[in-house]
Design a protein around this motif. Structure first.
Motif, short mmCIF file in Angstrom:
data_model
loop_
_atom_site.label_atom_id
_atom_site.label_comp_id
_atom_site.label_asym_id
_atom_site.label_seq_id
_atom_site.Cartn_x
_atom_site.Cartn_y
_atom_site.Cartn_z
N THR A 118 0.83 -1.19 0.00
CA THR A 118 0.00 0.00 0.00
C THR A 118 0.87 1.24 0.00
OG1 THR A 118 -1.90 1.08 1.06
CG2 THR A 118 -0.23 0.18 2.52
N VAL A 119 0.31 2.32 -0.50
CA VAL A 119 0.99 3.62 -0.51
C VAL A 119 0.05 4.62 0.13
CG1 VAL A 119 2.01 5.43 -1.95
CG2 VAL A 119 2.21 3.02 -2.65
N GLY A 120 0.55 5.31 1.15
CA GLY A 120 -0.24 6.36 1.81
C GLY A 120 0.29 7.73 1.43
N HIS A 121 -0.62 8.66 1.23
CA HIS A 121 -0.25 10.01 0.78
C HIS A 121 -0.53 11.04 1.86
CE1 HIS A 121 -0.74 7.68 -2.92
NE2 HIS A 121 0.18 8.49 -3.41
N ASN A 122 0.20 12.13 1.79
CA ASN A 122 -0.04 13.26 2.69
C ASN A 122 -1.41 13.86 2.39
OD1 ASN A 122 2.34 13.72 4.36
ND2 ASN A 122 3.43 14.01 2.43
N SER A 123 -2.05 14.28 3.46
CA SER A 123 -3.31 15.01 3.32
C SER A 123 -3.05 16.45 3.77
CB SER A 123 -4.39 14.37 4.20
OG SER A 123 -4.07 14.56 5.57
N GLU A 124 -4.05 17.23 3.77
CA GLU A 124 -3.84 18.62 4.22
C GLU A 124 -3.57 18.69 5.72
OE1 GLU A 124 -8.39 20.15 4.13
OE2 GLU A 124 -7.42 19.90 2.19
N ASP A 125 -3.81 17.57 6.44
CA ASP A 125 -3.56 17.54 7.88
C ASP A 125 -2.20 16.98 8.25
OD1 ASP A 125 -6.16 18.48 8.33
OD2 ASP A 125 -6.99 16.45 8.35
N THR A 126 -1.40 16.56 7.27
CA THR A 126 -0.08 16.01 7.56
C THR A 126 1.00 16.93 6.98
OG1 THR A 126 -0.16 14.66 5.55
CG2 THR A 126 -0.86 13.61 7.59
N PRO A 127 2.19 16.88 7.56
CA PRO A 127 3.27 17.70 6.99
C PRO A 127 3.64 17.21 5.60
CG PRO A 127 4.02 16.51 8.97
CD PRO A 127 2.60 16.11 8.71
N GLY A 187 -0.97 15.17 -1.17
CA GLY A 187 -0.94 14.24 -2.29
C GLY A 187 0.41 13.55 -2.49
N SER A 188 1.46 14.06 -1.88
CA SER A 188 2.77 13.41 -2.03
C SER A 188 2.82 12.15 -1.17
CB SER A 188 3.91 14.37 -1.66
OG SER A 188 3.83 14.70 -0.29
N VAL A 189 3.71 11.23 -1.52
CA VAL A 189 3.83 9.96 -0.79
C VAL A 189 4.37 10.21 0.61
CG1 VAL A 189 5.00 7.72 -0.72
CG2 VAL A 189 4.12 8.61 -2.90
N LEU A 190 3.66 9.69 1.59
CA LEU A 190 4.11 9.77 2.98
C LEU A 190 4.72 8.44 3.43
CD1 LEU A 190 4.35 11.17 5.73
CD2 LEU A 190 2.00 10.41 6.21
N VAL A 191 4.03 7.34 3.15
CA VAL A 191 4.47 6.03 3.62
C VAL A 191 4.18 4.96 2.56
CG1 VAL A 191 2.30 5.49 4.81
CG2 VAL A 191 4.42 4.47 5.62
N VAL A 192 5.06 3.97 2.50
CA VAL A 192 4.89 2.83 1.60
C VAL A 192 5.09 1.56 2.43
CG1 VAL A 192 5.72 1.68 -0.49
CG2 VAL A 192 5.91 4.17 -0.29
N LEU A 193 4.15 0.65 2.32
CA LEU A 193 4.33 -0.69 2.90
C LEU A 193 4.64 -1.62 1.74
CD1 LEU A 193 1.40 -0.89 5.47
CD2 LEU A 193 3.83 -0.54 5.93
N PHE A 194 5.68 -2.44 1.91
CA PHE A 194 6.08 -3.35 0.85
C PHE A 194 6.63 -4.63 1.44
CE2 PHE A 194 9.64 -0.61 1.82
CZ PHE A 194 10.79 -1.35 1.66
#
Length: 159
Positions: free
Chosen positions: A35-44, A48-55
């Motif tokens: 999974t790939v998680g992206h920054n929201s307006e509530d995160t630094p 829309g940029s990638v925050l975390v990737v699980l692999f």
């Protein structure tokens, strides 16, 4: 992948978490992006940029986070790739080392700064079963950059 892993290593990157995860998944068999998680307006970070990737690499789960430039990967943490043949050692050595830095005793730092040990734990375990053989194998390994299994076997055998 029905088994749950109780400990998951997380790696810290400065904007290259997805690129690194994609690279690692391309190198190891039985690997995938989970999974790939992206920054929201509530995160630094930019929305829309990638925050975390699980692999997963060969069934082992990892996380990668784009945490910024505060922390860097270092040799203080490394991952051992247990190779059964010289061909495996050569493969991982070339793939992971490309654009990175080769180091002594079968260690390398990849282009993202992650350290890997490309070796045969089976041969090293055999060497440590006999202190004299262990000393010979360690001496031989200290003279190597990329591991030469035949050379380590000769040292183990006392030749």
């Amino acid at each position: 992948m029905g088994l749950k892993q109780s400990i998951t290593p997380y790696l810290w990157f400065d904007g290259t978490a997805k690129e690194a995860a994609d690279f690692y998944v391309s190198v190891f068999p039985n690997s995938r992006i989970v999974t790939v998680g992206h920054n929201s307006e509530d995160t630094p970070g930019p929305t829309g940029s990638v925050l975390v990737v699980l692999f997963e690499l060969d069934g082992v789960r990892f996380g990668a986070i784009n945490g910024g430039s505060t922390f860097k990967l270092s040799e203080a943490t490394s991952f051992l790739i247990d190779c059964a043949t010289q061909e495996e050692i050569d493969f991982y050595w070339e793939k992971l080392g490309a654009g990175g830095q080769y180091q002594a005793c079968g260690w390398l730092k990849d282009r993202f700064g992650l350290s890997w040990q490309v070796n045969s734990s089976d041969l090293v375990e055999k060497a440590h079963a006999d202190p004299a053989a262990g000393a010979r194998v360690m001496k031989a390994m200290m003279d190597m950059v990329k591991i030469d299994l035949a050379g380590l076997q000769r040292a183990l055998d006392g030749k």
